[in-house]
Design an enzyme around this catalytic site. Structure first.
Site, PDB file in Angstrom:
ATOM      1  N   GLU A 207      -0.539  -0.485 -41.877  1.00 13.10           N
ATOM      2  CA  GLU A 207      -0.964   0.349 -43.002  1.00 13.10           C
ATOM      3  C   GLU A 207      -1.730  -0.427 -44.067  1.00 13.10           C
ATOM      4  O   GLU A 207      -2.272   0.165 -44.998  1.00 13.10           O
ATOM      5  CB  GLU A 207       0.260   1.024 -43.623  1.00 13.10           C
ATOM      6  CG  GLU A 207       0.888   2.019 -42.676  1.00 13.10           C
ATOM      7  CD  GLU A 207       2.311   2.404 -43.056  1.00 13.10           C
ATOM      8  OE1 GLU A 207       2.581   3.610 -43.199  1.00 13.10           O
ATOM      9  OE2 GLU A 207       3.149   1.504 -43.221  1.00 13.10           O
TER      10      GLU A 207
ATOM     11  N   ARG B  44       2.942 -14.517 -40.132  1.00 13.96           N
ATOM     12  CA  ARG B  44       2.573 -14.931 -38.777  1.00 13.96           C
ATOM     13  C   ARG B  44       1.981 -13.756 -38.006  1.00 13.96           C
ATOM     14  O   ARG B  44       2.559 -12.660 -37.975  1.00 13.96           O
ATOM     15  CB  ARG B  44       3.805 -15.456 -38.025  1.00 13.96           C
ATOM     16  CG  ARG B  44       3.483 -16.049 -36.651  1.00 13.96           C
ATOM     17  CD  ARG B  44       4.737 -16.360 -35.857  1.00 13.96           C
ATOM     18  NE  ARG B  44       5.637 -17.231 -36.578  1.00 13.96           N
ATOM     19  CZ  ARG B  44       5.536 -18.560 -36.640  1.00 13.96           C
ATOM     20  NH1 ARG B  44       4.538 -19.158 -36.023  1.00 13.96           N
ATOM     21  NH2 ARG B  44       6.408 -19.275 -37.315  1.00 13.96           N
TER      22      ARG B  44
ATOM     23  N   GLY C 285       1.309   8.682 -34.081  1.00 21.20           N
ATOM     24  CA  GLY C 285       2.267   9.406 -34.914  1.00 21.20           C
ATOM     25  C   GLY C 285       1.850   9.433 -36.365  1.00 21.20           C
ATOM     26  O   GLY C 285       1.827  10.470 -37.012  1.00 21.20           O
ATOM     27  N   PHE C 286       1.585   8.245 -36.933  1.00 20.77           N
ATOM     28  CA  PHE C 286       1.115   8.100 -38.310  1.00 20.77           C
ATOM     29  C   PHE C 286       2.068   8.725 -39.331  1.00 20.77           C
ATOM     30  O   PHE C 286       1.658   9.122 -40.416  1.00 20.77           O
ATOM     31  CB  PHE C 286      -0.284   8.702 -38.471  1.00 20.77           C
ATOM     32  CG  PHE C 286      -1.255   8.241 -37.438  1.00 20.77           C
ATOM     33  CD1 PHE C 286      -1.648   6.911 -37.383  1.00 20.77           C
ATOM     34  CD2 PHE C 286      -1.774   9.112 -36.501  1.00 20.77           C
ATOM     35  CE1 PHE C 286      -2.541   6.466 -36.416  1.00 20.77           C
ATOM     36  CE2 PHE C 286      -2.671   8.682 -35.531  1.00 20.77           C
ATOM     37  CZ  PHE C 286      -3.052   7.352 -35.493  1.00 20.77           C
TER      38      PHE C 286
ATOM     39  N   LYS D 261       4.737 -10.231 -41.140  1.00 20.28           N
ATOM     40  CA  LYS D 261       4.749  -9.043 -41.995  1.00 20.28           C
ATOM     41  C   LYS D 261       3.934  -7.938 -41.329  1.00 20.28           C
ATOM     42  O   LYS D 261       3.178  -8.176 -40.393  1.00 20.28           O
ATOM     43  CB  LYS D 261       4.169  -9.368 -43.379  1.00 20.28           C
ATOM     44  CG  LYS D 261       5.045 -10.304 -44.196  1.00 20.28           C
ATOM     45  CD  LYS D 261       4.550 -10.487 -45.621  1.00 20.28           C
ATOM     46  CE  LYS D 261       3.352 -11.381 -45.724  1.00 20.28           C
ATOM     47  NZ  LYS D 261       3.108 -11.868 -47.110  1.00 20.28           N
TER      48      LYS D 261
ATOM     49  N   ALA E 122       7.244  -3.942 -35.709  1.00 20.66           N
ATOM     50  CA  ALA E 122       7.109  -5.187 -34.946  1.00 20.66           C
ATOM     51  C   ALA E 122       7.966  -6.294 -35.530  1.00 20.66           C
ATOM     52  O   ALA E 122       8.623  -7.042 -34.799  1.00 20.66           O
ATOM     53  CB  ALA E 122       5.647  -5.614 -34.902  1.00 20.66           C
TER      54      ALA E 122
ATOM     55  N   LYS F 290      -4.919  -9.530 -31.070  1.00 14.81           N
ATOM     56  CA  LYS F 290      -5.706  -8.370 -30.643  1.00 14.81           C
ATOM     57  C   LYS F 290      -5.128  -7.067 -31.190  1.00 14.81           C
ATOM     58  O   LYS F 290      -5.866  -6.238 -31.747  1.00 14.81           O
ATOM     59  CB  LYS F 290      -5.774  -8.304 -29.118  1.00 14.81           C
ATOM     60  CG  LYS F 290      -6.560  -7.105 -28.595  1.00 14.81           C
ATOM     61  CD  LYS F 290      -6.683  -7.117 -27.079  1.00 14.81           C
ATOM     62  CE  LYS F 290      -7.664  -8.178 -26.635  1.00 14.81           C
ATOM     63  NZ  LYS F 290      -7.942  -8.095 -25.173  1.00 14.81           N
TER      64      LYS F 290
END
Length: 731
Positions: free
Chosen positions: A690, A612, A241-242, A686, A510, A617
């Site tokens: 980007e 954290r 999407g970006f 965090k 996230a 991956k």
């Protein structure tokens, strides 16, 4: 009952004490096999019975109004069902947070390629042919301005400033005043924008490629004039999407309108050229960066002005100087922005809006200052890291910029200051470059539900996975909190009938939605502790066994049916008291051919502090992806517009150049520092997505200068520009 948790104080580090040991590990994506075998159903893969196909009709003028649409012009075309003309799918609804879609009220045409109608056919080919042949009459306005540099309609934003600018500059020993330009860019996600709309009674079921479902549901409901409860959006898999899929677009709204009018499902898929023409671009920029410093390299003044563009009536303005306002400190600060109003495709968020283009100029200018001071660029940056946010006065939360610079210099073999053009291998001139990285961290309101039964756990939220690893990360969070193997956790995403998440964007997905999963699982832990007879602090869960207060029991023995908890999180007082940001440092080595101007990136290193790490991956993949985009920004990407009409010329991946495999070095390294941000969220994490692009392009430009002694300030740094600059340097 769902209670909202507010981040009002620093949070304990519970995940440091849990026992399952899966959080942070490089777990594979559980949905990976579905994707690589073609079994994951993306938006356009859904083919309900009776499906019709829609193709967007787009304006062939730059400015004016629609005088009429001749539907009879394609009435005899085989397979054409209808021409759908409705103002609602070319107007932006009330957007809420995802205020990214263009506004074109009524019959007004604001840019060449603007969607104005939909032709529906029994096949895609029939719809496409109808859209191309449909005759449209226009009242054209010849006064369209398409060049941002000469646009007469401009708006100046309120400046951000502090200190005595004139005094600070007058007291400087060394100063830099340079202008950089960056071209427009596009997201060009792997999956084009697509939607399949189907009405079930009075309820719309939309299968779409959307990033932020909680907001998108309200947007399309507003467009259609219906209650949000009468909309269900399904987006389980999204092919990138970006930022281009933050808001509802014309493909989704037109499909919904056509499906209701025709009484059958309608699919609308944009071609790649339509995506380039009609979906949000990143604005081009003209940036003036000024630094004034004393003889020891201490910054006295920092200035960053920018000129960007957008359509009139559009509120979005690229936050070019976002990172410039907190990365370094000085006695005087000045940041100003001008928005030129032009008739081009609307501008909006593209990956790392602001930092991606702002830092490429800002960090290149910082390198120019280091050269003027005859000082090591790493040492100059270390010398000017501020104690508090220079503009707001907030304390920083966890901040690893200094450690990233020092660690990166050590790992990369940074030699300190070297003379440009001092290293050569045959026809190739070799150089090294460095740049800082920064991207503000955000916590966005999000909710999630966790179910625990004897069979395992289920996570439910309308959060999306745009390729960032959400399925894996949420499984890891729930598994860690509940003491289960990840194979015992299933994750349901991308359905607006589930609790509303933050959505994917701004590198907050996230951490924001993951924190809601964490909190729901923490509630379950509290219940389990009570059943076991211990305090939540004494509870240990591992491999399906609960232990605490000298008691031990299988989780299945503590469950009477299913435990279900839902949690919601939003920012609180910590967002006011502390400024949270990811930080990093980029290092690059390039080779520049002395005769052809070709640039080859030999190796790159990114060192990042992101709190954290939830999945090593997927985090590494995101960082590398950002760095690859940094290569493209520095060397390749250039969205060219026709100077007469403003329409996009480089409108597909054959003409819009992105970094190819051969452009990216095999030696692309990423290192994450051990860090916890207690003010960010309950997981101390965090965003990372980007941060990798923020500053990476500047490291490459700085390496080019170190290699050959010339600066390219008009991006991208293509071979023709380098050849011209090298020739000029020898005259």
């Amino acid at each position: 009952m769902t209670r909202t948790f507010r981040m009002d104080e620093a949070q304990p580090r519970l995940l440091d004490d849990t026992a399952q040991g899966v959080i942070g590990t490089p777990m594979d994506r559980p949905e990976g096999p579905l994707k690589v075998t073609g079994k994951a159903a993306y938006a356009a893969d859904n083919l309900p019975e009776g499906l019709a196909h829609g193709a967007l009709v787009r304006a062939t003028i730059t400015r004016g109004r629609i005088a009429g649409i001749d539907e009879d012009s394609i009435a005899d075309l085989p397979g054409v069902i209808a021409v759908i003309r409705d103002d609602r799918f070319v107007r932006n609804p009330a957007q809420g947070m995802a205020d990214e879609a263009p506004v074109q009220p009524g019959d007004r045409i604001d840019y060449h390629g603007q969607p104005i109608a939909l032709v529906v056919g029994e096949s895609y080919e029939a719809a496409r042919d109808g859209a191309l042949r449909l005759k449209v009459r226009y009242d054209e306005d010849a006064g369209a301005e398409v060049d941002p540099a000469t646009a007469s309609e401009t708006e100046d934003g309120d400046p951000t400033e502090s200190g005595d600018w004139d005094k600070a500059v007058a007291g400087a020993t060394v100063s830099v005043d340079v202008t950089y330009t960056t071209p427009a860019q596009v997201s060009a996600a792997m999956e084009p924008h697509a939607a399949v709309a189907e009405w079930k009674a009075d309820r719309l079921v939309l299968r779409g490629s959307q990033q932020m479902l909680r907001f998108n549901r309200n947007e399309i409901a507003d467009s259609l004039g219906i209650d949000p409860e009468d909309v269900q959006i399904l987006s389980p898999y999204i092919g990138g999407g970006f930022g281009s899929k933050l808001g509802i677009g014309s493909e989704a709204v037109s499909a919904a309108i056509a499906a209701r009018e025709l009484g059958r499902p309608v699919r609308v898929v944009m071609t790649r050229q339509t995506v380039f023409d009609a979906v949000l671009r990143r604005t081009e920029t003209e940036q003036r960066v000024r630094f004034a410093a004393d003889g020891e390299g201490r910054l006295l003044a920092i200035g960053h002005d920018d000129r960007i563009s957008n359509l009139r009536d559009e509120e979005f303005a690229e936050p070019v100087s976002s990172a410039s306002q907190f990365l370094y400190g000085a006695d005087a600060l000045l940041f100003r922005q001008t928005v030129a109003r032009v008739h081009r495709t609307p501008a909006g968020s593209v990956r790392a809006p602001g930092e991606a283009v702002g830092m490429i100029a800002f960090e290149s200018a910082m390198d120019e200052l280091a050269e003027a001071l005859e000082m090591c660029p790493v040492q100059l940056r270390l010398k000017n890291i501020p104690e508090k946010h220079p503009v707001t006065g907030q304390d920083f939360s966890a901040r690893a910029l200094a450690e990233c610079l020092k660690t990166g210099a050590d790992r990369f073999g940074w030699p300190g200051r070297t003379v440009p053009g001092s290293r050569r291998e045959g026809d190739w001139m070799i150089g090294l470059g460095v740049a800082s990285a920064a991207r503000p961290n955000m916590l966005v309101k999000a909710a999630a539900r966790v179910r625990l039964s004897a069979e395992g756990a289920v996570v439910e939220t309308d959060m999306t996975d745009i390729g960032t690893g959400t399925y894996a990360i949420f499984a890891q969070i729930a598994a860690e909190m509940l003491g289960l193997p990840t194979g015992k956790v299933s994750v349901r995403l991308g359905d607006t009938d589930l609790p509303g998440a933050s959505g994917s964007g701004g590198s907050f997905g996230a951490s924001s939605s993951g924190s809601a999963v964490f909190l729901a699982a923490r509630k379950i832990r509290e219940t389990l502790a009570g059943k076991l007879g211990c305090s939540p602090e004494d509870l240990t869960l591992r491999d399906g066994i609960a232990r605490g207060a000298n008691h031990e029991a299988a989780l299945s023995d503590l469950l009477d049916g299913e435990l279900v908890e839902e949690a919601e999180i939003e920012e609180g007082k910590t967002a006011e008291s502390h400024f949270s940001s990811g930080f990093g440092a980029h290092f690059a080595e390039v080779a520049v051919n002395a005769w052809t101007g070709e640039v080859r990136v030999r190796r790159m290193l990114g060192v990042f502090g992101i709190g954290r790490v939830l999945n090593e991956k997927t985090a590494r993949s995101q960082a590398v992806g950002g760095m690859v985009w940094g290569v493209g920004s520095a060397l390749h990407e250039d969205l060219v517009h026709d100077p007469r009409t403003g329409h996009v010329v480089t409108r597909d991946l054959a003409n819009y150049h992105v970094a190819a495999h051969a452009d990216i070095p095999a030696d692309m390294q990423v290192e994450f520092l051990e860090e916890r941000d207690d003010q960010a969220n309950p997981m101390q994490s965090k965003g990372v997505g980007e941060l990798g692009i923020s500053g990476s392009g500047a490291a490459i430009l700085n390496a080019i200068h170190n290699a050959c002694g010339v600066r390219i300030r008009d991006l991208p740094a293509t071979p023709d520009k380098l050849v011209a600059a090298l020739e000029a340097a020898t005259e």
